[in-house]
Design an enzyme around this catalytic site. Structure first.
Site, PDB file in Angstrom:
ATOM      1  N   ASP A   9       0.927  -1.098  -0.133  1.00 52.07           N
ATOM      2  CA  ASP A   9       0.068  -0.125  -0.032  1.00 52.07           C
ATOM      3  C   ASP A   9       0.831   1.128   0.015  1.00 52.07           C
ATOM      4  O   ASP A   9       1.571   1.616   0.972  1.00 52.07           O
ATOM      5  CB  ASP A   9      -0.895   0.092   1.123  1.00 52.07           C
ATOM      6  CG  ASP A   9      -1.969   0.979   1.275  1.00 52.07           C
ATOM      7  OD1 ASP A   9      -1.938   2.069   0.221  1.00 52.07           O
ATOM      8  OD2 ASP A   9      -2.954   1.013   2.149  1.00 52.07           O
ATOM      9  N   ASP A 107      -2.302   2.819  -6.163  1.00 45.33           N
ATOM     10  CA  ASP A 107      -1.578   2.659  -5.103  1.00 45.33           C
ATOM     11  C   ASP A 107      -1.791   1.420  -4.398  1.00 45.33           C
ATOM     12  O   ASP A 107      -1.158   1.489  -3.128  1.00 45.33           O
ATOM     13  CB  ASP A 107      -1.911   3.924  -4.088  1.00 45.33           C
ATOM     14  CG  ASP A 107      -3.481   3.816  -3.596  1.00 45.33           C
ATOM     15  OD1 ASP A 107      -4.235   2.784  -4.126  1.00 45.33           O
ATOM     16  OD2 ASP A 107      -3.848   4.426  -2.791  1.00 45.33           O
ATOM     17  N   GLU A 108      -1.784   0.289  -4.793  1.00 45.28           N
ATOM     18  CA  GLU A 108      -1.846  -0.781  -4.041  1.00 45.28           C
ATOM     19  C   GLU A 108      -1.839  -2.208  -5.005  1.00 45.28           C
ATOM     20  O   GLU A 108      -2.281  -1.987  -6.105  1.00 45.28           O
ATOM     21  CB  GLU A 108      -3.104  -0.968  -3.154  1.00 45.28           C
ATOM     22  CG  GLU A 108      -4.208  -1.324  -3.751  1.00 45.28           C
ATOM     23  CD  GLU A 108      -5.795  -1.289  -2.908  1.00 45.28           C
ATOM     24  OE1 GLU A 108      -5.319  -1.763  -1.818  1.00 45.28           O
ATOM     25  OE2 GLU A 108      -6.593  -0.622  -2.926  1.00 45.28           O
TER      26      GLU A 108
END
Length: 338
Positions: A9, A107-108
């Site tokens: 993350d 973003d992950e």
């Protein structure tokens, strides 16, 4: 050696990208969202730096609320191409490791790994991401995606945590039900009305009782989450969406049905140009009336089509089924592919 799921993350991702581009912003509260003007009505924060989060500003906070809390913060517009490029660079780094990379967003990502030392692997990944991109990430380690996703939130930013079936009860049992991935405030309030306030209480609940209040699928699924269960498979196969949509939130409510129809037509045309050759089988229209009442209606097309005029007409026909005597603050159109 055993199988693990890791969740990577990226920390305060959009704000972090902006700070890399503008190093003079380091240490200052940075808020990214909308066009960068916090006085624009009905816009929300996309990402806030940790300096801003300490003042209660986070993703989803209305920009005007952020301005009241942090009038001296730096407000920046979203720059999707820059974030996409930064995300792609991070995912390239992850693919250098002996893991399966399942991208879940800008973003992950989830990683499938077989190792006897997941912490060392996670630390190596963190160091590699920062060395290559300047960004930091938090990593959660678990037996399944649910556990790994939660663990990644325990020690941010740039943290590392493990949550497994063995430690689930001790770590999660007394936390509120909203601490689970997939249970938001609304569902949490409904569970509280049933006397289910903690993860442990939800895990001990009668599945039939939950099914009676949340439905035969959702009810037992809530208990499934509270038991710490989740998907264990990680795949590198790109996710192919079943549909696509766009919506507009208006700074001033619309009251003219003709103007509303123009917006519906424009949204439908935009979607028709983004099908990438996938025929459309269903069209959905979303209308949010002022102050905040949302309705959706949909229709299945007589046959799959790529024709823009057909998609537009279907959207307009659906829109005509709505009431047009109330101010509208949002309009949306989405399509479902074959």
């Amino acid at each position: 050696m055993r199988d693990w799921v890791l969740h990577v993350d990226l920390d305060a991702f959009m704000a972090a990208v902006e700070i890399l581009r503008h190093p003079e912003l380091n240490g200052r509260p940075v808020i990214v969202g909308g066009n960068g003007d916090p006085t624009t009505p009905r816009t929300v924060v996309a990402t806030a730096s940790y300096e801003a989060r300490r003042h209660g500003v986070q993703s989803g906070t209305p920009m005007r609320t952020a301005l009241k809390r942090l009038p001296d913060a730096v407000y920046l517009p979203t720059d999707l191409p820059a974030y996409e490029a930064a995300s792609a660079a991070v995912m390239d780094v992850l693919r250098r490791f002996p893991v399966i990379v399942e991208v879940w967003g800008l973003d992950e990502a989830f990683l499938g790994a077989t190792t006897d030392d997941p912490e060392t692997l996670a630390k190596d990944i963190q160091h590699a991401v920062t060395a290559a991109t300047g960004l930091t990430c938090s990593v959660g380690i678990g037996d399944n995606k649910h556990q790994a996703k939660l663990a990644a939130q325990f020690n941010k930013p740039a943290g590392l945590s493990r949550l497994t079936t063995e430690t689930w009860q001790a770590v999660m049992g007394e936390r509120p039900t909203t601490a689970l991935w997939g249970i938001g405030p609304k569902t949490g309030r409904k569970l509280a009305d049933l006397g289910l306030h903690t993860v442990a209480q939800l895990a001990a609940a009668d599945p039939a009782h939950l099914a009676a209040h949340f439905g035969p699928t959702n009810g037992p699924w809530l208990r499934y989450l509270a038991l710490g269960k989740g998907e264990t498979s990680v795949t590198s196969t790109p996710w192919v969406p079943r549909g696509h949509g766009h919506e507009n939130t208006f700074t001033q409510d619309l009251t003219d049905p003709a103007a509303m129809r123009d917006h519906i037509s424009a949204l439908a045309h935009r979607l028709a140009g983004e099908t990438e050759g996938r025929p459309v089988i269903r069209v959905t229209v979303k209308v949010r009336y002022a102050p905040f009442t949302t309705h959706t209606r949909q229709a299945k097309l007589p046959q799959p089509t790529l024709d823009a005029a057909t998609i537009e007409q279907a959207a307009l026909t659906i829109f005509d089924r709505f009431r047009h005597d109330r101010p509208v603050r949002l309009l949306g159109v989405s399509v479902e592919y074959v």
